[in-house]
Write a protein that holds these residues in place. Structure first.
Motif, PDB file in Angstrom:
ATOM      1  N   MET A  68      25.938  76.522  25.786  1.00 47.75           N
ATOM      2  CA  MET A  68      25.197  76.844  24.579  1.00 47.75           C
ATOM      3  C   MET A  68      26.102  76.648  23.362  1.00 47.75           C
ATOM      4  SD  MET A  68      22.290  78.048  25.917  1.00 47.75           S
ATOM      5  CE  MET A  68      21.535  79.082  24.667  1.00 47.75           C
ATOM      6  N   PHE A  69      25.522  76.173  22.271  1.00 48.75           N
ATOM      7  CA  PHE A  69      26.281  75.951  21.052  1.00 48.75           C
ATOM      8  C   PHE A  69      25.621  76.713  19.897  1.00 48.75           C
ATOM      9  CE2 PHE A  69      26.666  72.231  23.777  1.00 48.75           C
ATOM     10  CZ  PHE A  69      28.044  72.146  23.927  1.00 48.75           C
ATOM     11  N   PHE A  70      26.440  77.475  19.179  1.00 52.14           N
ATOM     12  CA  PHE A  70      25.954  78.266  18.059  1.00 52.14           C
ATOM     13  C   PHE A  70      26.788  77.968  16.819  1.00 52.14           C
ATOM     14  CE2 PHE A  70      25.210  80.745  21.949  1.00 52.14           C
ATOM     15  CZ  PHE A  70      23.828  80.885  21.891  1.00 52.14           C
ATOM     16  N   GLN A  71      26.123  77.858  15.685  1.00 54.11           N
ATOM     17  CA  GLN A  71      26.818  77.546  14.432  1.00 54.11           C
ATOM     18  C   GLN A  71      26.819  78.768  13.525  1.00 54.11           C
ATOM     19  OE1 GLN A  71      25.082  74.503  11.786  1.00 54.11           O
ATOM     20  NE2 GLN A  71      27.139  73.653  11.600  1.00 54.11           N
ATOM     21  N   ILE A  72      27.992  79.131  13.046  1.00 54.30           N
ATOM     22  CA  ILE A  72      28.102  80.269  12.132  1.00 54.30           C
ATOM     23  C   ILE A  72      27.421  79.909  10.815  1.00 54.30           C
ATOM     24  CG2 ILE A  72      29.687  81.747  10.846  1.00 54.30           C
ATOM     25  CD1 ILE A  72      31.723  81.337  13.105  1.00 54.30           C
TER      26      ILE A  72
END
Length: 237
Positions: A68-72
């Motif tokens: 999973m990839f999450f962007q601040i």
């Protein structure tokens, strides 16, 4: 002063001005803690992408293969709040699913969710044996129909949950199995390609919720494979 002491001093000075910030998953994943990251200013964190696995979020080891990839996107004091950026299946998992003498039906679709987020998703279906081109076309049309219906009816939060937990794959499987016997169906990769102007406000305003289990009744149909990439890799070898 020796070079070794100078190097140690440089390392200490490098970290002295930095603070640590806690990164959390989006609210629809319960604001689960994704770890801490250092930065001199909060501005340096905006836009940074953090990687985790679905296992880190759900605690279910069967989800360890899903990256999973999450962007601040927003800073709230010492907490870095994130936006879902995308997901993909691990290479080892993809390799374990590869089978020969079958037909792969792949679809790459752009969609816009009910609340204005734009995603690009890759869907794969793997049959038990080779099928006709006409059957492939029908299955791909089923993919398109279900994806469009889901996108029109669901918000970004709802769509992502159904996507990564296998509900959308299950719906595609259940309809496509009437066309040909299937082994695996799933959304193997996704990427956020556009967000509404008020995306940051949505992140701040969202209340944390628990991860809703929407796995299909038959867990086997939630599996998927990036067959095309694996066969290409085998040919190169």
């Amino acid at each position: 002063m020796s070079s070794k002491s100078s190097k140690a001093k440089h390392i200490r000075d490098k970290w002295r001005g930095k603070s640590w910030y806690n990164v959390v998953a989006p609210s629809f994943f319960g604001n689960v803690d994704l770890g801490a990251v250092p930065a001199e200013t909060t501005d340096q964190l905006i836009g940074r992408v953090v990687e985790a696995t679905l296992y880190d979020i759900t605690g279910d080891f069967s989800h360890h293969y899903l990256k999973m990839f999450f962007q601040i996107s927003v800073m709230d004091g010492k907490t870095a709040k994130t936006l879902f950026k995308g997901h993909e299946y691990s290479r080892d998992y993809l390799r374990s699913l590869v089978r020969r003498r079958t037909t792969k039906v792949d679809g790459l679709f752009n969609l816009t969710t009910k609340d204005g987020f734009k995603l690009r998703i890759a869907v794969s279906a793997l049959t038990l044996s080779r099928i006709k081109t006409s059957q492939e076309k029908i299955i791909r049309n089923i993919m398109i129909k279900i994806i469009k219906e889901k996108a029109a009816a669901l918000t970004m939060d709802q769509f992502v949950q159904e996507m990564v937990l296998g509900k959308i794959a299950s719906d595609i499987y259940n309809e496509s199995k009437q066309v040909a016997p299937l082994r695996h169906v799933g959304i193997r990769k996704s990427k956020l390609i556009g967000a509404p102007a008020n995306a940051s406000e949505i992140v701040l305003a969202a209340s944390p919720t628990t991860v809703e289990e929407v796995m299909p009744e038959d867990e086997e149909i939630a599996e998927t494979a990036d067959i095309e990439a694996e066969e290409a890799a085998d040919e190169e070898e």
